[in-house]
Design a protein around this motif. Structure first.
Motif, short mmCIF file in Angstrom:
data_model
loop_
_atom_site.label_atom_id
_atom_site.label_comp_id
_atom_site.label_asym_id
_atom_site.label_seq_id
_atom_site.Cartn_x
_atom_site.Cartn_y
_atom_site.Cartn_z
N LYS A 103 0.85 -1.19 0.00
CA LYS A 103 0.00 0.00 0.00
C LYS A 103 0.89 1.24 0.00
O LYS A 103 1.99 1.23 0.56
N ALA A 104 0.38 2.31 -0.59
CA ALA A 104 1.14 3.56 -0.65
C ALA A 104 0.22 4.75 -0.47
O ALA A 104 -0.93 4.73 -0.92
N ILE A 105 0.74 5.76 0.20
CA ILE A 105 0.00 7.01 0.45
C ILE A 105 0.87 8.18 0.00
O ILE A 105 2.06 8.23 0.33
N LYS A 106 0.28 9.10 -0.71
CA LYS A 106 0.98 10.32 -1.08
C LYS A 106 0.15 11.53 -0.65
O LYS A 106 -0.87 11.85 -1.27
N PRO A 107 0.56 12.21 0.42
CA PRO A 107 -0.10 13.48 0.77
C PRO A 107 0.19 14.53 -0.31
O PRO A 107 1.33 14.64 -0.78
N LEU A 108 -0.81 15.27 -0.69
CA LEU A 108 -0.66 16.34 -1.67
C LEU A 108 -1.26 17.62 -1.11
O LEU A 108 -2.42 17.66 -0.75
N SER A 109 -0.43 18.65 -1.04
CA SER A 109 -0.90 19.93 -0.53
C SER A 109 -1.18 20.88 -1.68
O SER A 109 -0.37 21.03 -2.59
N PHE A 110 -2.34 21.52 -1.64
CA PHE A 110 -2.75 22.44 -2.70
C PHE A 110 -2.93 23.86 -2.12
O PHE A 110 -4.01 24.43 -2.20
N TYR A 111 -1.85 24.38 -1.56
CA TYR A 111 -1.85 25.74 -1.04
C TYR A 111 -1.04 26.67 -1.94
O TYR A 111 -0.58 27.72 -1.49
N GLN A 112 -0.84 26.29 -3.19
CA GLN A 112 -0.11 27.15 -4.12
C GLN A 112 -0.93 28.41 -4.42
O GLN A 112 -2.17 28.38 -4.35
N ASP A 113 -0.27 29.47 -4.79
CA ASP A 113 -0.98 30.72 -5.05
C ASP A 113 -1.17 31.00 -6.54
O ASP A 113 -1.73 32.03 -6.92
#
Length: 282
Positions: free
Chosen positions: A182-192
């Motif tokens: 199993k694999a998890i990739k957190p992705l943050s979408f706080y780009q401007d």
């Protein structure tokens, strides 16, 4: 009397594809006074190695040493320049280029402090804190999620390299019970900027497609853990995020908000785990 001081933050960005950087220095110039000053972090900067934990420490050390030499050369070359000539020269020095060490956009302030004091204050403000929290949010998410998952499953989620036929690459949270991976990739979408947001999402969507096509992972065994603002600043950012969200769901993988711990915990547990013999330690 107040003087105009223009300054740029020096950033260490070893991986351009993720746009993650650490602030490692400041360069300032005072057009009317005709002076250029700079200050760089030490060659051994613990916060850099802690953040970029998969980076060869010698890369940063060599880069900062060479940049120090280059800034000294610029400082010497600028002697005798003033006003518009100095400002124009420094605009050229600090324009965007490719490399491990880059400059931020130039900012300005009016101050009655000496240039040495201004330099120290800016260095403390930008380098003392070290990291741009918007850009480095993802690393904190990974660390916090890993810590939580250690209390959920006996199989540790760690950074691991996965093969996808002719390519291989690392994912931050991978676990296996020797039957299933199993694999998890957190992705943050706080780009401007919407383009930056799309580039970041597409980069990881493409990698996951390779894993699925190579049958390295089943779609059911991959999870995007999404970190996004409650509301975006403008409609372009919202539209860009929705487009990426649709793409992620179309892969058939799991997509949950990073704070949806109930669903993330359910995903992280393996069927092979015997609940009677495994005590969760919250």
């Amino acid at each position: 009397m107040k003087n105009l001081v223009r300054y740029s933050v020096i950033r260490f960005m070893p991986f351009t594809e993720t746009q993650e950087f650490a602030n490692v220095g400041i360069v300032i110039h005072a057009p009317q006074a005709g002076r250029v000053l700079f200050k760089l972090a030490n060659k051994r900067f613990g916060r850099v190695s802690q953040f970029f934990d998969d980076l060869d420490g010698q890369l940063y050390s060599n880069a900062i040493e060479m940049f120090n030499f280059e800034l000294q050369r610029i400082q010497d070359f600028a002697q005798g320049m003033r006003a518009k000539e100095l400002a124009g020269f420094m605009d050229e020095v600090t324009r965007q280029r490719e490399g491990f060490l880059i400059f931020s956009e130039t900012a300005a302030l009016l101050t009655s402090d000496s240039l040495e004091i201004v330099l120290d204050k800016l260095f403390g403000q930008y380098v003392g804190r070290s990291f741009n929290t918007k850009e480095h949010r993802e690393t904190l998410l990974i660390k916090n999620l890993k810590k939580h998952l250690d209390t959920v499953t006996r199989y540790k989620f760690t950074k691991s390299k996965l093969d996808a036929e002719y390519v291989s690459f690392e994912l931050p949270l991978v676990a296996s019970d020797h039957l299933i991976t199993k694999a998890i990739k957190p992705l943050s979408f706080y780009q401007d900027k919407s383009l930056t947001l799309i580039d970041h999402g597409e980069f990881w969507i493409s990698r996951v497609k390779h894993l699925l096509n190579a049958k390295t992972l089943d779609a059911d065994n991959f999870l995007f853990a999404i970190d996004r603002p409650a509301s975006f600043e403008d409609e372009n950012l919202e539209a860009a995020f929705q487009s990426l969200s649709d793409e992620m769901h179309s892969l058939g993988v799991n997509v949950y908000n990073v704070d949806d711990l109930k669903n993330i915990e359910t995903f992280a547990r393996f069927a092979s785990e015997d609940a009677d013999n495994f005590q969760l330690t919250h």
